[in-house]
Design a protein around this motif. Structure first.
Motif, PDB file in Angstrom:
ATOM      1  N   LEU A   1      50.563 -26.962 137.446  1.00 53.36           N
ATOM      2  CA  LEU A   1      49.845 -28.245 137.443  1.00 53.36           C
ATOM      3  C   LEU A   1      48.999 -28.406 136.186  1.00 53.36           C
ATOM      4  O   LEU A   1      48.926 -29.475 135.598  1.00 53.36           O
ATOM      5  CB  LEU A   1      48.954 -28.345 138.680  1.00 53.36           C
ATOM      6  N   GLU A   2      48.347 -27.310 135.770  1.00 53.82           N
ATOM      7  CA  GLU A   2      47.488 -27.383 134.587  1.00 53.82           C
ATOM      8  C   GLU A   2      48.309 -27.620 133.323  1.00 53.82           C
ATOM      9  O   GLU A   2      47.802 -28.149 132.341  1.00 53.82           O
ATOM     10  CB  GLU A   2      46.656 -26.101 134.456  1.00 53.82           C
ATOM     11  N   ALA A   3      49.575 -27.213 133.360  1.00 50.05           N
ATOM     12  CA  ALA A   3      50.423 -27.352 132.175  1.00 50.05           C
ATOM     13  C   ALA A   3      51.064 -28.741 132.085  1.00 50.05           C
ATOM     14  O   ALA A   3      51.652 -29.087 131.070  1.00 50.05           O
ATOM     15  CB  ALA A   3      51.513 -26.280 132.189  1.00 50.05           C
ATOM     16  N   GLN A   4      50.966 -29.541 133.166  1.00 48.11           N
ATOM     17  CA  GLN A   4      51.595 -30.862 133.152  1.00 48.11           C
ATOM     18  C   GLN A   4      50.824 -31.831 132.264  1.00 48.11           C
ATOM     19  O   GLN A   4      49.602 -31.858 132.293  1.00 48.11           O
ATOM     20  CB  GLN A   4      51.656 -31.450 134.569  1.00 48.11           C
TER      21      GLN A   4
ATOM     22  N   ARG B   1      45.620 -42.785 141.271  1.00 52.46           N
ATOM     23  CA  ARG B   1      45.176 -42.860 139.891  1.00 52.46           C
ATOM     24  C   ARG B   1      44.125 -41.781 139.629  1.00 52.46           C
ATOM     25  O   ARG B   1      43.194 -41.600 140.410  1.00 52.46           O
ATOM     26  CB  ARG B   1      44.547 -44.225 139.618  1.00 52.46           C
ATOM     27  N   LEU B   2      44.306 -41.046 138.536  1.00 54.74           N
ATOM     28  CA  LEU B   2      43.340 -40.009 138.184  1.00 54.74           C
ATOM     29  C   LEU B   2      42.160 -40.632 137.473  1.00 54.74           C
ATOM     30  O   LEU B   2      42.327 -41.494 136.618  1.00 54.74           O
ATOM     31  CB  LEU B   2      43.993 -38.976 137.258  1.00 54.74           C
TER      32      LEU B   2
ATOM     33  N   PRO C   1      41.203 -38.487 132.872  1.00 59.63           N
ATOM     34  CA  PRO C   1      40.729 -37.126 132.590  1.00 59.63           C
ATOM     35  C   PRO C   1      41.772 -36.251 131.906  1.00 59.63           C
ATOM     36  O   PRO C   1      42.969 -36.547 131.962  1.00 59.63           O
ATOM     37  CB  PRO C   1      40.441 -36.595 133.989  1.00 59.63           C
ATOM     38  N   LEU C   2      41.312 -35.190 131.293  1.00 59.99           N
ATOM     39  CA  LEU C   2      42.224 -34.179 130.751  1.00 59.99           C
ATOM     40  C   LEU C   2      42.656 -33.270 131.900  1.00 59.99           C
ATOM     41  O   LEU C   2      41.857 -32.964 132.783  1.00 59.99           O
ATOM     42  CB  LEU C   2      41.524 -33.351 129.676  1.00 59.99           C
ATOM     43  N   PRO C   3      43.923 -32.826 131.884  1.00 62.47           N
ATOM     44  CA  PRO C   3      44.430 -32.001 132.993  1.00 62.47           C
ATOM     45  C   PRO C   3      43.666 -30.686 133.157  1.00 62.47           C
ATOM     46  O   PRO C   3      43.551 -30.166 134.266  1.00 62.47           O
ATOM     47  CB  PRO C   3      45.885 -31.714 132.616  1.00 62.47           C
ATOM     48  N   LEU C   4      43.123 -30.164 132.069  1.00 61.07           N
ATOM     49  CA  LEU C   4      42.501 -28.842 132.125  1.00 61.07           C
ATOM     50  C   LEU C   4      41.321 -28.773 133.073  1.00 61.07           C
ATOM     51  O   LEU C   4      41.181 -27.837 133.845  1.00 61.07           O
ATOM     52  CB  LEU C   4      42.070 -28.424 130.709  1.00 61.07           C
ATOM     53  N   ASN C   5      40.430 -29.773 133.034  1.00 63.95           N
ATOM     54  CA  ASN C   5      39.225 -29.669 133.857  1.00 63.95           C
ATOM     55  C   ASN C   5      38.856 -30.949 134.590  1.00 63.95           C
ATOM     56  O   ASN C   5      37.856 -30.994 135.303  1.00 63.95           O
ATOM     57  CB  ASN C   5      38.036 -29.182 133.015  1.00 63.95           C
ATOM     58  N   GLY C   6      39.643 -31.989 134.440  1.00 64.27           N
ATOM     59  CA  GLY C   6      39.375 -33.194 135.214  1.00 64.27           C
ATOM     60  C   GLY C   6      38.308 -34.105 134.624  1.00 64.27           C
ATOM     61  O   GLY C   6      37.907 -35.060 135.272  1.00 64.27           O
ATOM     62  N   TYR C   7      37.826 -33.800 133.409  1.00 67.05           N
ATOM     63  CA  TYR C   7      36.871 -34.693 132.749  1.00 67.05           C
ATOM     64  C   TYR C   7      37.556 -35.415 131.602  1.00 67.05           C
ATOM     65  O   TYR C   7      38.435 -34.874 130.933  1.00 67.05           O
ATOM     66  CB  TYR C   7      35.691 -33.897 132.183  1.00 67.05           C
ATOM     67  N   CYS C   8      37.122 -36.652 131.341  1.00 68.71           N
ATOM     68  CA  CYS C   8      37.644 -37.390 130.198  1.00 68.71           C
ATOM     69  C   CYS C   8      37.071 -36.784 128.916  1.00 68.71           C
ATOM     70  O   CYS C   8      36.118 -36.009 128.975  1.00 68.71           O
ATOM     71  CB  CYS C   8      37.264 -38.864 130.321  1.00 68.71           C
TER      72      CYS C   8
END
Ligand code: ZN
Length: 152
Positions: A88-91, A102-103, A119-126
């Motif tokens: 998931l983190e690599a998607q 919607r994320l 957000p960025l996939p790595l940590n969920g923050y924009c």
């Protein structure tokens, strides 16, 4: 993703204990499969608030296995859940999770409204809220229920 919960179940199925009573709520096999499905679904849709996926799923299903299989059950669960998380983190982020929601960035703005940037996939923050992902704040944000206000 759904194949993944099937794979966990298939690998564990031979060890599942026989049902002691013919329960109306379904067999042990069904319960294990459902627990695997909901854990994988939660990981796919809500992983920033799903702190210990392997332990959570293991705790839920361990009663359906004999003592002698507990170590193996945890290893299987942990292997698949770790794989799922890494996958998931690599998607690349398309702005939607696998369930079509919607994320949105996890941060809350100064006005008290949720930040709606992607957000960025790595940590969920924009990108403009990346500072919130640093250090101790991550722990506090992860521990806080969704919608809780964090400094913006
Ligand atoms: Zn943001």
């Amino acid at each position: 993703m759904y194949q993944l919960s099937r794979s966990i179940y298939r690998e564990l199925a031979p060890e599942i204990l026989e049902d002691h009573v013919a329960a109306a709520a379904g067999s042990n096999h069904e319960r294990v499969l459902r627990a695997c499905e909901s854990a994988v679904y939660r990981l796919a849709t809500d992983r920033y608030y799903f702190a210990k996926p392997s332990k959570t799923l293991f705790r839920e299903i361990r009663i359906y296995f004999p003592m002698s299989a507990q170590d193996r059950v945890f290893r299987v669960v942990d292997r698949y859940m770790t794989f799922a998380r890494q996958w998931l983190e690599a998607q690349p982020s398309h702005g939607y999770d696998l369930a079509g929601n919607r994320l949105e960035c996890r941060a809350t703005t100064r006005k008290g409204t949720p930040c709606q940037r992607v957000p960025l996939p790595l940590n969920g923050y924009c990108p403009s809220h990346q500072h919130l992902a640093d250090g101790e704040l991550v722990e506090r944000v992860v521990a806080a229920p969704p919608g809780t206000q964090v400094a913006a």
